[in-house]
Design an enzyme around this catalytic site. Structure first.
Site, mmCIF file in Angstrom:
data_model
loop_
_atom_site.group_PDB
_atom_site.id
_atom_site.type_symbol
_atom_site.label_atom_id
_atom_site.label_comp_id
_atom_site.label_asym_id
_atom_site.label_seq_id
_atom_site.Cartn_x
_atom_site.Cartn_y
_atom_site.Cartn_z
ATOM 1 N N GLY A 138 19.020 22.503 -4.244
ATOM 2 C CA GLY A 138 18.434 22.862 -2.972
ATOM 3 C C GLY A 138 18.782 24.275 -2.545
ATOM 4 O O GLY A 138 19.852 24.498 -1.952
ATOM 5 N N THR A 140 15.693 26.977 -2.055
ATOM 6 C CA THR A 140 14.514 27.475 -1.352
ATOM 7 C C THR A 140 14.289 26.708 -0.054
ATOM 8 O O THR A 140 14.383 25.483 -0.014
ATOM 9 C CB THR A 140 13.273 27.343 -2.253
ATOM 10 O OG1 THR A 140 13.463 28.136 -3.420
ATOM 11 C CG2 THR A 140 12.017 27.791 -1.536
ATOM 12 N N PRO A 142 11.740 26.384 3.699
ATOM 13 C CA PRO A 142 10.355 26.605 4.115
ATOM 14 C C PRO A 142 10.049 28.048 4.484
ATOM 15 O O PRO A 142 8.933 28.530 4.239
ATOM 16 C CB PRO A 142 10.200 25.661 5.315
ATOM 17 C CG PRO A 142 11.167 24.553 5.042
ATOM 18 C CD PRO A 142 12.336 25.205 4.367
ATOM 19 N N SER A 146 12.206 34.240 -1.583
ATOM 20 C CA SER A 146 12.760 35.373 -2.325
ATOM 21 C C SER A 146 14.001 35.963 -1.672
ATOM 22 O O SER A 146 14.718 36.738 -2.303
ATOM 23 C CB SER A 146 11.697 36.471 -2.476
ATOM 24 O OG SER A 146 10.625 36.032 -3.285
ATOM 25 N N CYS A 246 23.148 30.352 -11.198
ATOM 26 C CA CYS A 246 22.457 29.160 -11.680
ATOM 27 C C CYS A 246 20.998 29.484 -11.983
ATOM 28 O O CYS A 246 20.443 29.034 -12.998
ATOM 29 C CB CYS A 246 22.544 28.043 -10.646
ATOM 30 S SG CYS A 246 24.219 27.463 -10.296
ATOM 31 N N LEU A 247 20.369 30.267 -11.104
ATOM 32 C CA LEU A 247 18.986 30.652 -11.350
ATOM 33 C C LEU A 247 18.850 31.457 -12.635
ATOM 34 O O LEU A 247 17.854 31.330 -13.361
ATOM 35 C CB LEU A 247 18.450 31.448 -10.167
ATOM 36 C CG LEU A 247 18.170 30.658 -8.892
ATOM 37 C CD1 LEU A 247 17.761 31.594 -7.762
ATOM 38 C CD2 LEU A 247 17.094 29.601 -9.117
ATOM 39 N N GLN A 287 -16.117 39.145 -34.790
ATOM 40 C CA GLN A 287 -15.082 40.154 -34.577
ATOM 41 C C GLN A 287 -14.418 40.022 -33.208
ATOM 42 O O GLN A 287 -13.193 40.151 -33.086
ATOM 43 C CB GLN A 287 -15.684 41.560 -34.742
ATOM 44 C CG GLN A 287 -16.062 41.896 -36.172
ATOM 45 C CD GLN A 287 -16.641 43.294 -36.304
ATOM 46 O OE1 GLN A 287 -16.845 43.989 -35.315
ATOM 47 N NE2 GLN A 287 -16.917 43.704 -37.536
ATOM 48 N N GLU A 371 11.655 30.449 -9.240
ATOM 49 C CA GLU A 371 12.899 31.011 -9.776
ATOM 50 C C GLU A 371 12.798 32.530 -9.938
ATOM 51 O O GLU A 371 13.258 33.102 -10.925
ATOM 52 C CB GLU A 371 13.285 30.301 -11.078
ATOM 53 C CG GLU A 371 13.625 28.828 -10.820
ATOM 54 C CD GLU A 371 13.882 28.035 -12.075
ATOM 55 O OE1 GLU A 371 14.261 28.639 -13.088
ATOM 56 O OE2 GLU A 371 13.712 26.803 -12.035
#
Length: 392
Positions: A138, A140, A142, A146, A246-247, A287, A371
């Protein structure tokens, strides 16, 4: 009769040792048995049943791929390259299936393994490695993706306990998880907490109506006055270093996994072009079709070489964040373009669920932004090149 199409013009297979090829072959065989016969239906339905996910987790546990790159506590202790080739095969089946394994091992298990107490490790890692306990991660929120440093989920002291309030969203595995690693703001900075999802005040509603990663279970983590004992906190880290490390582990797996989706789309297009006839000959004889196939192969082979280089480097010396960003930025973008071009070779058939291409393309639209968005990875690489930070 023409030979079966082969993608390995560069003899990439020779760059793997016998053990790495064995890992690849065993995961490929498991996916052929457990996933490929069903994944188109799972994707079309958009709602994997809990018992299906739990059975997959148990099977992957028996295979040894859950937390396979971690040492001890029932984990396989395999190399970064072993983990990479496993991710390739998992995502060649479906990005959602790779996400199940990646979130379990590289996010939830890695956080506990790297920063947890001995009691936390002993309690959670063995059942998670066996697939008997499912974990989620957990971070991210709402309103904060980023910019995780702006998170509003809060953990406050109440006597010797912690009380958590907040919400996390777009959390893979959350509706089925027995344990969540939750990152929250405290008076001492950002800390990680091991949260059993059976704790009063925790709810994990499912997110429905996804148009991507439909063969994956995604939800929220809602925390309402969740009371946890003092020892629920991860003692080994403070600040954003914890979740971001971790990411990086999970992003490394994506570098390889995206090439699995790309390989599946490319091989589908190559096989189709050899059998689809127009103007009295297979379209592979034209081709422009060959130009598309050659360009797709070049992008796929380059991505595989980059993934293998990063894997060898990780095994030897570890990876810097910007190196992982280079890999994710390049390989996910390349995989998306391969899928889009492969779709054009199949024409209208390219949008059919009878073929995997549109499923991979739709999944990769999510992989492109989760991620770490392409924009953020671009700026990480730009900062590494110039020494100038642009997003703070």
């Amino acid at each position: 009769m023409p030979a079966a199409p082969s993608l390995d013009l560069l003899d990439l297979d020779s760059l793997l040792d016998d053990d790495e090829r064995a890992v690849r072959d065993s995961v490929r065989a498991a996916c052929a048995e457990l996933v490929l016969p069903h994944v188109a239906g799972w994707y079309e339905a958009g709602d994997l049943a809990p018992e299906q996910v739990r059975e997959l987790a148990l099977e992957f546990g028996r295979l040894g791929v859950l937390g396979m790159h971690l040492e001890g506590y029932g984990c396989a202790g395999m190399s970064a390259v072993d983990y990479g080739v496993a991710c390739t095969e998992l995502e060649a089946a479906d990005s959602g299936i790779r996400s199940l394994v990646s979130v379990q091992g590289s996010l939830a298990m890695h956080a506990i393994h790297a920063y947890g107490s001995e009691d936390q490790k002993q309690s959670w890692l063995p059942p998670m490695a066996r697939g008997e306990a499912i974990g989620c991660f957990g971070l991210t929120e709402p309103d904060h993706g980023s910019d995780p440093g702006s998170m509003t989920t809060r953990a406050r002291r109440d006597g010797t306990d912690w009380v958590l309030d907040g919400a996390k969203t777009w959390i893979t595995n959350a509706p089925l998880a027995e344990v969540a690693v939750v990152w929250a703001r405290t008076d001492d900075g950002i800390r990680g907490f091991v949260v059993p999802t059976s704790t009063p005040g925790v709810s994990t509603p499912t997110i429905h109506r996804k148009m991507s990663l439909r063969a994956s279970v995604t939800g929220e983590i809602v925390l309402e006055r969740v009371r946890l004992p003092q020892d629920a906190v991860l003692p080994g880290v403070r600040g954003l270093k914890g979740p971001l490390s971790c990411l990086s582990e999970a992003r490394y797996g994506i570098v390889w996994g995206a090439m699995g989706a790309a390989r599946s789309a490319l091989l589908t297009a190559l096989e189709y072009a050899g059998t689809r006839e127009q103007f009295d000959r297979p379209i592979s004889a034209f081709q422009l079709t060959q130009a598309k196939l050659a360009q797709m192969h070049q992008s796929w082979a380059t991505g595989m070489l980059l993934a293998l280089h990063l894997g060898r480097l990780k095994d030897r010396a570890g990876l810097r964040p910007e190196q992982v960003s280079v890999g994710k930025l390049n390989n996910v973008g390349a995989a998306l373009e391969i899928c889009r071009t492969a779709r054009t070779i199949l024409g209208a058939n390219g949008i059919s669920g009878d073929y995997p291409i549109m499923r991979h393309a739709a999944n990769l639209e999510s992989v492109l932004t989760y991620e770490g968005t392409a924009e953020m990875h671009t700026l990480v690489v730009g900062q590494a090149l110039t020494g100038e930070q642009t997003y703070r």
